[in-house]
Scaffold this motif. Sequence first.
Motif, mmCIF file in Angstrom:
data_model
loop_
_atom_site.group_PDB
_atom_site.id
_atom_site.type_symbol
_atom_site.label_atom_id
_atom_site.label_comp_id
_atom_site.label_asym_id
_atom_site.label_seq_id
_atom_site.Cartn_x
_atom_site.Cartn_y
_atom_site.Cartn_z
ATOM 1 N N PRO A 35 5.758 6.850 -5.199
ATOM 2 C CA PRO A 35 4.565 7.476 -5.776
ATOM 3 C C PRO A 35 4.353 7.200 -7.268
ATOM 4 O O PRO A 35 3.222 7.276 -7.744
ATOM 5 C CB PRO A 35 4.798 8.971 -5.534
ATOM 6 C CG PRO A 35 5.715 9.032 -4.373
ATOM 7 C CD PRO A 35 6.592 7.807 -4.479
ATOM 8 N N ALA A 36 5.415 6.852 -7.998
ATOM 9 C CA ALA A 36 5.270 6.562 -9.425
ATOM 10 C C ALA A 36 4.718 5.159 -9.673
ATOM 11 O O ALA A 36 4.345 4.827 -10.800
ATOM 12 C CB ALA A 36 6.616 6.721 -10.136
ATOM 13 N N ASN A 37 4.667 4.334 -8.626
ATOM 14 C CA ASN A 37 4.227 2.945 -8.778
ATOM 15 C C ASN A 37 2.795 2.758 -8.270
ATOM 16 O O ASN A 37 2.354 3.434 -7.340
ATOM 17 C CB ASN A 37 5.188 2.013 -8.046
ATOM 18 C CG ASN A 37 6.578 2.066 -8.669
ATOM 19 O OD1 ASN A 37 6.716 2.210 -9.884
ATOM 20 N ND2 ASN A 37 7.606 1.997 -7.843
ATOM 21 N N ALA A 38 2.094 1.793 -8.864
ATOM 22 C CA ALA A 38 0.686 1.536 -8.531
ATOM 23 C C ALA A 38 0.491 1.178 -7.060
ATOM 24 O O ALA A 38 -0.568 1.458 -6.486
ATOM 25 C CB ALA A 38 0.143 0.421 -9.420
ATOM 26 N N GLY A 39 1.494 0.583 -6.435
ATOM 27 C CA GLY A 39 1.393 0.173 -5.042
ATOM 28 C C GLY A 39 1.259 1.318 -4.056
ATOM 29 O O GLY A 39 0.828 1.119 -2.921
ATOM 30 N N PHE A 40 1.604 2.524 -4.476
ATOM 31 C CA PHE A 40 1.514 3.692 -3.606
ATOM 32 C C PHE A 40 0.057 4.036 -3.279
ATOM 33 O O PHE A 40 -0.250 4.556 -2.211
ATOM 34 C CB PHE A 40 2.204 4.889 -4.264
ATOM 35 C CG PHE A 40 2.190 6.143 -3.443
ATOM 36 C CD1 PHE A 40 2.929 6.242 -2.277
ATOM 37 C CD2 PHE A 40 1.419 7.234 -3.832
ATOM 38 C CE1 PHE A 40 2.917 7.405 -1.510
ATOM 39 C CE2 PHE A 40 1.407 8.405 -3.084
ATOM 40 C CZ PHE A 40 2.166 8.496 -1.920
ATOM 41 N N ALA A 41 -0.857 3.714 -4.179
ATOM 42 C CA ALA A 41 -2.270 4.090 -4.032
ATOM 43 C C ALA A 41 -2.928 3.367 -2.867
ATOM 44 O O ALA A 41 -2.589 2.243 -2.527
ATOM 45 C CB ALA A 41 -3.019 3.777 -5.325
ATOM 46 N N PHE A 42 -3.913 4.040 -2.270
ATOM 47 C CA PHE A 42 -4.724 3.413 -1.238
ATOM 48 C C PHE A 42 -5.581 2.321 -1.866
ATOM 49 O O PHE A 42 -6.012 2.438 -3.015
ATOM 50 C CB PHE A 42 -5.666 4.434 -0.586
ATOM 51 C CG PHE A 42 -4.975 5.454 0.265
ATOM 52 C CD1 PHE A 42 -4.478 5.117 1.519
ATOM 53 C CD2 PHE A 42 -4.829 6.760 -0.178
ATOM 54 C CE1 PHE A 42 -3.850 6.061 2.310
ATOM 55 C CE2 PHE A 42 -4.203 7.709 0.618
ATOM 56 C CZ PHE A 42 -3.711 7.359 1.860
ATOM 57 N N LYS A 43 -5.863 1.265 -1.110
ATOM 58 C CA LYS A 43 -6.804 0.248 -1.568
ATOM 59 C C LYS A 43 -8.188 0.895 -1.640
ATOM 60 O O LYS A 43 -8.575 1.649 -0.746
ATOM 61 C CB LYS A 43 -6.817 -0.955 -0.624
ATOM 62 C CG LYS A 43 -5.524 -1.758 -0.673
ATOM 63 C CD LYS A 43 -5.659 -3.021 0.156
ATOM 64 C CE LYS A 43 -4.381 -3.843 0.072
ATOM 65 N NZ LYS A 43 -4.582 -5.176 0.643
#
Length: 186
Positions: free
Chosen positions: A64-72
């Motif tokens: 969750p701390a990384n940008a990759g966790f976010a939905f496209k």
Amino acid sequence: MDDQNKALLVVDVQKAFEDEKWGERNNLHTEENIREILDVWREMRWTVIHIQHMSDHLSSLFHPANAGFAFKEIVKPIEGEVILTKKVNSSFIGTRLEEYLKENDLSTVVITGLTTPHCVSTTARMSGNLGFNTYLISDATASFGMKDHNNIYYDAETIHTISLATLHDEFATILKTEELLNRLTT
């Protein structure tokens, strides 16, 4: 397909899969196809469930701390849509997915997302085994190339096709986006 008793699952369409570490990918229009399906689902006010993979490891793209966790952005949830977070391949393990579907009389599950041989396949297998009428949308999911246990590389399209073949008519009905949309409008 019953109009009232179906849910659309959007599995792990997260920015983590934009990282170059994954390598070659097939179905480059996956997200656009999911969006097309989402548009119909939202217009009809049918149930949409977003599954978000979360890792406990800080170094993971899915932490969750990384940008990759976010939905496209193209398939980002809107207000009122269900979001479930999982830590394993199956969207049914460690989540309330099965309970939610049963509590809301949702007997049909339409699966889209990333990636075909991993979370999408595992979710489809469990959905079928749990007795849900399961559809997997072949061009609304994608695979990456990978090596096997003998270090032999298989391209993304081969991985995708074989993954779908292991699911079709046993765990799920495999359809393309256009076929699904045609069934929904007839």
